[in-house]
Design an enzyme around this catalytic site. Structure first.
Site, mmCIF file in Angstrom:
data_model
loop_
_atom_site.group_PDB
_atom_site.id
_atom_site.type_symbol
_atom_site.label_atom_id
_atom_site.label_comp_id
_atom_site.label_asym_id
_atom_site.label_seq_id
_atom_site.Cartn_x
_atom_site.Cartn_y
_atom_site.Cartn_z
ATOM 1 N N GLU A 1 0.819 -1.219 0.000
ATOM 2 C CA GLU A 1 0.000 0.000 0.000
ATOM 3 C C GLU A 1 0.850 1.265 0.000
ATOM 4 O OE1 GLU A 1 -0.586 -2.637 1.875
ATOM 5 O OE2 GLU A 1 -2.623 -3.278 1.446
ATOM 6 N N HIS B 1 -11.695 -4.483 8.870
ATOM 7 C CA HIS B 1 -12.195 -4.116 7.536
ATOM 8 C C HIS B 1 -13.415 -3.201 7.602
ATOM 9 C CE1 HIS B 1 -9.801 -7.612 6.348
ATOM 10 N NE2 HIS B 1 -9.958 -7.288 5.088
#
Lengths: 330, 349
Positions: free
Chosen positions: B82, B151
């Site tokens: 990322e 999440h």
């Protein structure tokens, strides 16, 4: 010095220029240290003494269209790239005539005119940016090289590994230049890396690499020539580890408790300026008056830069928020 | 190009497709996809980069089919790195491209926070305006799919803390379709948060729906008794609450912030000055959240207009749990919003 195999055409003028550039960086850093004690320069100040052969050996080989991403120990890179000394010094004073408008200081020298993308003070943080600059060139089929400088400390960062992988995976023209000065601030390489032979790490990403004596400007130049040529011709990344040493403290707040004075002295004897000058003298390629001339020219340039920085102006507080966003958009 | 005003290219495209102004049925996901596709067609500098955006078609199927159309260079699958690929987006943007970086969820964006905060948000100011970062970063946010504590969080309010970036939260099909292009025209980094419960939301949108302005809040339902201020996935719960309140003769005004940075103070203050009561609904946590910022601005700018202390409906101060009943209990619901609105009106709660 280096074997003749990869030796470029060594003209006396070129050699004198290499020597001058290294002396120029060294004297500039000396001046910065002095100005720091006078409190003209504040904040963190990271000096490049001892590592001059890397910047002097690599950067002049880049084209003006190429790109450079650097670290917080970037004065030498900026000077070699052609960022005017007076603009660099004014930046360290925090004056608005500085190369970043005075906003960044010593750790954040930026210069669009020379494609100099900082001055990044998050260790390893510049590597992904270099990948992105090269990605843009790759996608537009522009044959530019992005040279990305970082230290041995960055090798422990995840961003180092992510960036090497991305550059190799996507075939991006990045020249990774690791300035291995053996210490990440005060942590010795052996205390932070399981594999201290840094250039080997590139192999796990299938990136061509080599390690070079970073105290030998001719060796660095020869290796950099090979590296840049490879990147330019293949569009692939290349990893150059320059083994060097930082003569001064990490920053001006560092008491250097982590290394022996004898170690520093031993490295100073291998210093890039001392060594190259000695070699030039032994080969009768330099005369005392050459040294005197170089020192005088450098001293004059530094004096001019100091005068420029002193005469510089402070940004008005009223424009503090300016350029947080582009003008007229926020 | 001025914000919200179509440029010449846009105008030309709009004329070409004038016969496509009939509304069509589509999902929020399809609206986002249409926005990406449109941007890819209009501007060759635009490319999409992220984890599984290509062959897989996007974790939430947003980019499905786009790699077949635009190829792997421009719909670029990235490894699970990322920070690396977000930073690559920063570099590519500086070099003149217009990248759209997709981060799978806001929780994963924390792995890229160094690049977002230390690079993207700071470079223009730190470099004395030499290097701007025209980068768009999209990501999913929010709870409701039983994806548990790694999440499901809503951290857009954190990002709204950062000067140098803009933070958008499209809650409607129109905004899902229209915000991206405007964001891509912005010379600075723009983060777009797509609430995961909205992806399947169906609705009608003009086939030729185009760019929208991104700096103003919208009054989604007018009312005079209490201002319900929200954004993103909570908008629809808030509109549901407004319906429930209407059944009790309480006319709630629903403000969709749309942009969390900058905040549209004018629209908020105008509404609160009219209704004299406010409740802020935020799927983020209460402590130190964007709801606290909005609350402070109301008190700073409209204290004397208020008839009651503003109220807040936020997520509970806990990680989001997996079981549905606990997950739903952790986040704002219409019933809680109704209670808070009635409390603000002094009618129990």
């Amino acid at each position: 010095m280096s074997a003749a195999v990869d030796k470029p055409r060594l003209s006396r003028a070129h050699e004198l220029d290499l020597l001058k550039q290294m002396i120029r960086i060294r004297r500039f850093e000396d001046a910065c240290a002095e100005l720091y004690t006078q409190e003209k320069i504040r904040g963190f100040l990271h000096l490049y003494d001892g590592e001059e052969a890397v910047a002097a050996g690599v950067i002049p080989l880049l084209e003006s269209r190429d790109r450079i991403v650097s670290t917080y120990r970037e004065h030498g890179h900026a000077l070699m790239r052609g960022v005017p000394m007076k603009a660099a010094l004014a930046e360290m004073y925090g004056k608005q005539e500085g190369c970043s408008g005075g906003r960044g200081g010593s750790m954040h020298l930026f210069d669009r005119a020379t494609n100099f993308y900082g001055g990044n003070a998050i260790v390893g943080g510049g590597l992904p940016m270099a990948v992105g600059l090269a990605l843009a060139d790759h996608m537009r089929k522009e044959n530019n090289v992005t040279a990305c400088f970082f230290g041995d400390g960055a090798v422990a960062e995840g961003e180092f590994h992510e960036s090497l992988n991305l550059a190799a995976l996507w075939t991006l023209p990045v020249l990774f230049v690791c300035e291995n000065n053996l210490y990440a601030m005060g942590t010795a390489l052996a205390l932070s890396e399981s594999e201290t032979d840094i250039h080997l790490k590139a192999a796990s990403y299938r990136i061509a690499s080599e390690a070079v004596d970073g105290m030998d400007v001719i060796a660095v130049e020869a290796a950099a020539r090979r590296a840049i040529q490879a990147v330019r011709q293949t569009g692939k990344p290349y990893f150059l580890e320059c083994r060097t040493y930082r003569f001064r403290a990490h920053s001006m707040f560092d008491a250097q408790l982590y290394r022996d004075k004898a170690e520093v002295e031993a490295w100073r004897k291998k210093g890039p300026i001392l060594r190259f000058r000695g070699w030039l003298e032994a080969n009768h390629m330099i005369h005392p008056e050459d040294i005197a001339r170089i020192e005088a020219e450098v001293a004059a340039e530094i004096a001019d830069a100091v005068a420029f920085a002193e005469a510089g102006t402070w940004e008005p507080v009223e424009t503090l928020a300016r350029f947080t966003y582009a003008e007229g958009t926020a | 190009m001025r914000k919200g005003q179509p440029d010449r290219l846009t105008t030309g495209l709009m004329q070409q497709i004038a016969d496509r102004s009939e509304p069509v049925e589509l999902s929020y996901r399809e609206a986002v996809r249409a926005a990406i596709r449109d941007a890819m067609i209009r501007d060759e500098r635009v490319f999409l980069m992220g984890e599984d955006v290509g062959r897989y078609g996007g974790c939430y199927a947003v980019s499905k089919g786009l790699q077949a159309e635009f190829g792997p260079e421009r719909i670029r699958d990235a490894p699970l790195a990322e920070s690396g690929f977000t930073g690559a987006g920063v570099g590519a943007a500086i070099a003149g491209m217009r990248p759209i970086v997709e981060l799978m969820t806001v929780n994963f964006s924390l792995l890229a926070l160094d690049q977002i905060l230390n690079s993207a948000a700071t470079l223009r100011h730190m470099s004395g305006n030499q290097f701007g970062v025209p980068l768009v970063i999209r990501m999913a946010t929010g709870a409701g799919r039983q994806l548990a504590a790694q999440h499901s969080h809503s951290l857009e309010g954190w990002y709204a803390h950062i000067p140098g970036i803009k933070v958008l939260a499209p809650a409607t099909l129109e905004d899902a379709r229209g915000m991206l292009w405007t964001a891509l025209q912005d010379p600075d980094p723009v983060l777009i948060f797509e609430n995961i419960v909205l992806y399947n939301m169906m609705g009608k949108l003009a086939a030729d729906a185009g760019p929208v302005e991104i700096a103003k809040a919208a009054v989604r339902h007018a009312g005079r008794d209490v201002s319900l201020i929200t954004y993103g996935g909570s908008l629809w719960k808030t509109l549901e609450a407004a319906s429930l309140l209407a059944a009790e003769n309480i006319e709630a005004e629903v403000i969709d912030l749309r942009s969390l940075r900058p905040l549209d103070d004018a629209t908020i203050i105008a509404s609160v000055s009219k209704t004299r009561r406010a409740v802020i609904i935020d799927e983020g946590w209460r402590s130190g959240g964007i709801s606290a910022e909005i609350y402070a601005r109301i008190v700073e700018q409209a204290f004397w207009e208020l008839d009651a202390p503003p109220g807040r409906v936020c997520s509970e101060e806990t990680p989001i749990p997996y079981p549905r009943h606990l997950e739903q209990a952790a986040i704002p619901q219409a019933s809680k919003i109704v209670a808070a609105a009635k409390s603000a009106l002094g009618r129990g709660g």
